[in-house]
Motif scaffolding. Structure first.
Motif, PDB file in Angstrom:
ATOM      1  N   ALA A 287      31.167  47.736  41.182  1.00  0.00           N
ATOM      2  CA  ALA A 287      32.223  48.565  41.745  1.00  0.00           C
ATOM      3  C   ALA A 287      33.364  48.165  41.011  1.00  0.00           C
ATOM      4  O   ALA A 287      34.096  49.154  40.151  1.00  0.00           O
ATOM      5  N   TYR A 288      34.124  46.889  40.971  1.00  0.00           N
ATOM      6  CA  TYR A 288      35.078  46.731  39.794  1.00  0.00           C
ATOM      7  C   TYR A 288      34.971  47.001  38.444  1.00  0.00           C
ATOM      8  O   TYR A 288      35.720  47.491  37.796  1.00  0.00           O
TER       9      TYR A 288
ATOM     10  N   ILE B  70      28.766  51.668  49.464  1.00  0.00           N
ATOM     11  CA  ILE B  70      27.608  50.909  49.819  1.00  0.00           C
ATOM     12  C   ILE B  70      28.023  49.436  50.348  1.00  0.00           C
ATOM     13  O   ILE B  70      27.169  48.950  51.080  1.00  0.00           O
ATOM     14  N   VAL B  71      28.870  48.473  49.725  1.00  0.00           N
ATOM     15  CA  VAL B  71      29.077  47.464  50.047  1.00  0.00           C
ATOM     16  C   VAL B  71      29.831  47.307  51.313  1.00  0.00           C
ATOM     17  O   VAL B  71      29.574  46.540  52.080  1.00  0.00           O
ATOM     18  N   TRP B  72      30.696  48.197  51.558  1.00  0.00           N
ATOM     19  CA  TRP B  72      31.156  48.472  52.976  1.00  0.00           C
ATOM     20  C   TRP B  72      30.417  48.704  54.052  1.00  0.00           C
ATOM     21  O   TRP B  72      30.577  47.912  55.024  1.00  0.00           O
ATOM     22  N   LEU B  73      29.050  49.485  53.877  1.00  0.00           N
ATOM     23  CA  LEU B  73      28.092  49.453  55.025  1.00  0.00           C
ATOM     24  C   LEU B  73      27.268  48.414  54.925  1.00  0.00           C
ATOM     25  O   LEU B  73      26.970  47.967  56.101  1.00  0.00           O
ATOM     26  N   MET B  74      27.271  47.441  53.979  1.00  0.00           N
ATOM     27  CA  MET B  74      26.592  46.094  54.058  1.00  0.00           C
ATOM     28  C   MET B  74      27.378  45.221  54.878  1.00  0.00           C
ATOM     29  O   MET B  74      27.019  44.485  55.781  1.00  0.00           O
TER      30      MET B  74
ATOM     31  N   ILE C  43      32.529  58.208  36.022  1.00  0.00           N
ATOM     32  CA  ILE C  43      32.470  56.657  36.306  1.00  0.00           C
ATOM     33  C   ILE C  43      33.237  56.147  37.364  1.00  0.00           C
ATOM     34  O   ILE C  43      32.840  55.198  38.365  1.00  0.00           O
ATOM     35  N   GLU C  44      34.272  56.867  37.717  1.00  0.00           N
ATOM     36  CA  GLU C  44      35.185  56.488  38.998  1.00  0.00           C
ATOM     37  C   GLU C  44      34.431  56.707  40.218  1.00  0.00           C
ATOM     38  O   GLU C  44      34.202  55.943  41.244  1.00  0.00           O
ATOM     39  N   GLY C  45      33.528  57.794  40.119  1.00  0.00           N
ATOM     40  CA  GLY C  45      32.619  58.353  41.459  1.00  0.00           C
ATOM     41  C   GLY C  45      31.779  57.264  41.707  1.00  0.00           C
ATOM     42  O   GLY C  45      31.258  56.862  42.779  1.00  0.00           O
ATOM     43  N   VAL C  46      30.913  56.818  40.624  1.00  0.00           N
ATOM     44  CA  VAL C  46      29.870  55.729  40.887  1.00  0.00           C
ATOM     45  C   VAL C  46      30.618  54.596  41.419  1.00  0.00           C
ATOM     46  O   VAL C  46      30.200  53.643  42.163  1.00  0.00           O
ATOM     47  N   GLY C  47      31.938  54.200  40.825  1.00  0.00           N
ATOM     48  CA  GLY C  47      32.442  53.068  41.285  1.00  0.00           C
ATOM     49  C   GLY C  47      32.618  53.025  42.884  1.00  0.00           C
ATOM     50  O   GLY C  47      32.656  52.294  43.680  1.00  0.00           O
ATOM     51  N   ILE C  48      33.357  54.261  43.124  1.00  0.00           N
ATOM     52  CA  ILE C  48      33.666  54.422  44.844  1.00  0.00           C
ATOM     53  C   ILE C  48      32.317  54.460  45.516  1.00  0.00           C
ATOM     54  O   ILE C  48      32.391  53.917  46.611  1.00  0.00           O
ATOM     55  N   ALA C  49      31.220  55.035  45.021  1.00  0.00           N
ATOM     56  CA  ALA C  49      30.102  55.074  45.709  1.00  0.00           C
ATOM     57  C   ALA C  49      29.541  53.749  45.992  1.00  0.00           C
ATOM     58  O   ALA C  49      29.104  53.324  47.240  1.00  0.00           O
TER      59      ALA C  49
ATOM     60  N   GLY D 165      36.687  49.867  34.288  1.00  0.00           N
ATOM     61  CA  GLY D 165      36.154  50.716  33.253  1.00  0.00           C
ATOM     62  C   GLY D 165      36.841  51.980  33.042  1.00  0.00           C
ATOM     63  O   GLY D 165      37.150  52.579  31.884  1.00  0.00           O
ATOM     64  N   GLY D 166      36.711  52.740  34.204  1.00  0.00           N
ATOM     65  CA  GLY D 166      37.310  54.221  34.204  1.00  0.00           C
ATOM     66  C   GLY D 166      38.762  54.257  33.977  1.00  0.00           C
ATOM     67  O   GLY D 166      39.040  54.975  33.124  1.00  0.00           O
ATOM     68  N   PHE D 167      39.450  53.234  34.256  1.00  0.00           N
ATOM     69  CA  PHE D 167      40.815  53.382  34.079  1.00  0.00           C
ATOM     70  C   PHE D 167      41.003  53.011  32.730  1.00  0.00           C
ATOM     71  O   PHE D 167      42.051  53.863  31.914  1.00  0.00           O
ATOM     72  N   VAL D 168      40.326  52.175  32.042  1.00  0.00           N
ATOM     73  CA  VAL D 168      40.501  51.674  30.739  1.00  0.00           C
ATOM     74  C   VAL D 168      39.968  52.750  29.745  1.00  0.00           C
ATOM     75  O   VAL D 168      40.615  53.089  28.514  1.00  0.00           O
TER      76      VAL D 168
END
Length: 225
Positions: free
Chosen positions: A142-143, A113-117, A103-109, A148-151
């Motif tokens: 991402a949020y 992508i947003v940073w590349l945009m 879950i955390e990996g998907v959020g970081i990925a 969600g991963g922390f929860v």
């Protein structure tokens, strides 16, 4: 106009406007606390941990306090390591931990992508309007994954972690050391097994052929020319 003496009884008993009175909280109790009431000193917070462990460092010398603190830290480290060992042996904990990192990996990925945009990498082949919408949607996703991963970790993983910490806290020192020794033996067995698997492979390698020595007629130093 006459001035009343300060020693006059009416002057001493008179209440002046604006004068402050002592609050009821600062007044002394009419009687002592009952025997069943526990009076805790103001410095009890700093020694709460020592009282919970049934140990106190009062009355010890500086060197004895230092040695005792080091012993307590070593004991806490052993308990922490033993709890981690028991958690790693639990399949439910390992599976939930893997899901947490997915879950955390998907959020970081998505954040990458947003940073590349934002840097304009996709401007050459993606319309500007689509990039703007993608940034907003990507940030939301991402949020959602990161939070969600922390929860998920708090709801699903933390209870298991607390369970094993409490389990280790109830063990004796000898039992904790046994858990650590068993884990050390397993690690040594794994390393020994890996070394044994490498040995046959090395034995099967053909020996490098030694260069053949040239044979020629032996020289007879005593022969006459």
């Amino acid at each position: 106009m006459t001035i009343r003496s300060a020693t006059n009884k009416r002057t001493q008993e008179r209440d002046f406007a604006g004068a402050t009175r002592k609050s009821a909280a600062s007044a002394k109790p009419a009687r002592a606390a009952a025997g069943s009431v526990r009076v805790v000193s103001a410095s009890a917070k700093t020694r709460r941990k020592e009282y919970e462990q049934g140990e106190s460092l009062e009355g010890l010398s500086k060197a004895e306090k230092k040695a005792r603190k080091q012993e307590l830290r070593a004991k806490e480290d052993r308990m922490y390591s033993a709890a981690n060992i028991l958690m790693r042996q639990d399949e439910e904990y390992r599976s939930k931990r893997r899901l947490f990192w997915v879950i955390e990996g998907v959020g970081i990925a998505v954040i990458i992508i947003v940073w590349l945009m934002l840097t304009g990498v996709f401007n050459s082949f993606v319309p500007a309007g689509t990039i703007a919408v993608g940034q907003l949607v990507g940030l939301g996703i991402a949020y959602a994954f990161v939070i969600g991963g922390f929860v998920y970790g708090l709801v699903k993983i933390r209870p298991l972690r607390n369970f094993y910490k409490a389990q280790v806290a109830g063990m004796t020192d000898r039992k904790v050391i046994e858990v650590l020794e068993e884990e050390a033996e397993r690690e040594a067995a794994k390393k020994g097994k890996g070394a044994k698997e490498k040995e046959p492979a090395a034995a099967e390698e053909p020996e490098q052929a030694q260069p053949a020595k040239k044979k020629g007629p032996k020289k007879n130093h005593r022969s006459r020319h």
